[in-house]
Scaffold this active site. Structure first.
Site, short mmCIF file in Angstrom:
data_model
loop_
_atom_site.label_atom_id
_atom_site.label_comp_id
_atom_site.label_asym_id
_atom_site.label_seq_id
_atom_site.Cartn_x
_atom_site.Cartn_y
_atom_site.Cartn_z
N ASN A 7 0.85 -1.19 0.00
CA ASN A 7 0.00 0.00 0.00
C ASN A 7 0.89 1.25 0.00
O ASN A 7 1.67 1.46 0.94
CB ASN A 7 -0.90 -0.03 1.25
N HIS A 10 0.95 6.24 1.64
CA HIS A 10 1.73 7.21 2.41
C HIS A 10 2.93 7.77 1.66
O HIS A 10 3.58 8.70 2.13
CB HIS A 10 2.08 6.64 3.78
N HIS A 43 -5.57 3.61 -1.97
CA HIS A 43 -6.91 3.94 -1.46
C HIS A 43 -7.23 5.36 -1.88
O HIS A 43 -6.62 6.31 -1.39
CB HIS A 43 -6.91 3.81 0.08
N ARG A 45 -9.43 8.01 -1.30
CA ARG A 45 -10.45 8.39 -0.31
C ARG A 45 -11.29 9.54 -0.83
O ARG A 45 -10.85 10.33 -1.66
CB ARG A 45 -9.78 8.82 1.01
N ARG A 49 -7.04 12.61 0.70
CA ARG A 49 -5.99 13.08 1.62
C ARG A 49 -4.61 12.55 1.23
O ARG A 49 -3.61 13.12 1.62
CB ARG A 49 -6.31 12.69 3.07
N GLU A 70 -8.55 0.34 -3.22
CA GLU A 70 -9.43 0.41 -2.05
C GLU A 70 -10.34 1.61 -2.19
O GLU A 70 -9.88 2.71 -2.57
CB GLU A 70 -8.60 0.57 -0.78
N THR A 101 -8.56 3.22 8.17
CA THR A 101 -9.78 2.41 8.14
C THR A 101 -9.90 1.67 9.47
O THR A 101 -9.12 0.79 9.77
CB THR A 101 -9.72 1.41 6.97
N GLU A 151 -11.09 -9.49 2.67
CA GLU A 151 -9.84 -9.13 3.32
C GLU A 151 -10.13 -9.03 4.81
O GLU A 151 -10.97 -8.22 5.23
CB GLU A 151 -9.28 -7.81 2.78
N HIS A 186 -3.80 -4.78 7.68
CA HIS A 186 -3.93 -3.64 8.59
C HIS A 186 -3.05 -3.83 9.82
O HIS A 186 -3.20 -4.80 10.55
CB HIS A 186 -5.37 -3.37 9.05
N1 PXP Z 1 -6.01 -3.23 4.04
C1 PXP Z 1 -6.95 -2.27 4.06
C2 PXP Z 1 -8.31 -2.61 3.57
C3 PXP Z 1 -6.66 -0.96 4.50
O1 PXP Z 1 -7.63 -0.02 4.51
C4 PXP Z 1 -5.34 -0.67 4.90
C5 PXP Z 1 -4.99 0.72 5.34
O2 PXP Z 1 -5.10 1.59 4.27
C6 PXP Z 1 -4.39 -1.70 4.84
C7 PXP Z 1 -4.75 -2.97 4.42
C8 PXP Z 1 -2.96 -1.47 5.21
O3 PXP Z 1 -2.85 -1.14 6.56
P1 PXP Z 1 -1.46 -0.63 7.12
O4 PXP Z 1 -1.19 0.68 6.46
O5 PXP Z 1 -1.72 -0.52 8.59
O6 PXP Z 1 -0.43 -1.66 6.76
#
Ligand code: PXP
Length: 237
Positions: A7, A10, A43, A45, A49, A70, A101, A151, A186
């Protein structure tokens, strides 16, 4: 095999902090090919952001790795996804004020509201995943709605909640009989990924924040390679 979806939201957070173009999420995604990253997760959003429309467009058009998009189940997002045609969409609950999330979708009680989005995405040829807590009722509801994937939300496990690994183990086992592909994510880190990667039904982990943070110390390709190594070792037993 178990896949690692990285992901890169960031990367965009960092770019946006200065309002310029650096670091550019697409450039980063391209640089990560060969690091152990099997897919790119973004993602988009409602409040934009981090990832912005132009990022989503460029990354989906690139297609160097499967894209996991996402999104909230809004008409706007469904329209964007149907146009960009990522490999998969993961529908997540979204609240404007949340930091990230915070919980899974309540498919068991509000699943009918998701039906039009799921139908439209699947008609566009997009594999649909639902982000849910490891709760049998949520999994059964996801299967009844025709989702391809669930997921499992590992946030409570990552926060150390007692019994959560057992809940995740039971939920992962249940996905098989329901015909759902099982993903998880997550809050996963080097320290907590092994028991999750060891669950035999889990086919993909989506990991973001920790990897981007670790990249400050070691670089992102090295952090991804180490995460992938831990995942494969967990699988090998
Ligand atoms: N899976 C989903 C559905 C999420 O919303 C997120 C956070 O954006 C993640 C995985 C990844 O989480 P983390 O950034 O804590 O690794």
């Amino acid at each position: 095999m178990i896949r690692l979806g990285v992901n890169i939201d960031h990367v965009a957070t960092l770019r946006n902090a200065r309002g310029g173009n650096h670091p550019d999420p697409l450039t980063v995604a391209k640089a990560l090919v060969g690091s152990g990253m099997d897919g790119v997760t973004i993602h988009l959003r409602e409040d934009r952001r981090h990832i912005r429309d132009a990022d989503a467009e460029a990354i989906c058009a690139w297609a160097g790795r499967p894209v996991n998009f996402e999104m909230a189940a809004t008409d706007e997002m469904v329209g964007i996804a149907a146009r960009l045609r990522p490999h998969g969409c993961c529908i997540v609950p979204e609240r404007r004020a949340e930091i990230t999330t915070e919980g899974g979708l309540d498919v068991a009680n509000h699943g009918q509201g998701l039906r039009p989005a799921i139908t439209r995405l699947r008609e566009a040829g997009i594999r649909v995943s639902l982000f849910v807590d490891p709760d049998p009722a949520q999994l059964r509801a996801a299967a009844a709605l025709g989702a391809d994937v669930v997921e499992l939300h590992t946030g409570a496990y990552a926060n150390g909640r007692l019994g959560e690994l057992e809940r995740l183990r039971e939920a992962a086992a249940l996905t098989e009989g329901l015909g759902l592909e099982c993903h998880a994510g997550h809050g996963l880190t080097f320290a907590n990924v092994t028991p999750i990667a060891a669950l035999p039904q889990v086919r993909e982990l989506n990991i973001g924040h920790f990897l981007i943070g670790e990249a400050i110390l070691t670089g992102l390709p090295a952090a991804i390679a180490q995460m992938k190594r831990l995942m494969i070792e967990a699988r090998d037993g």
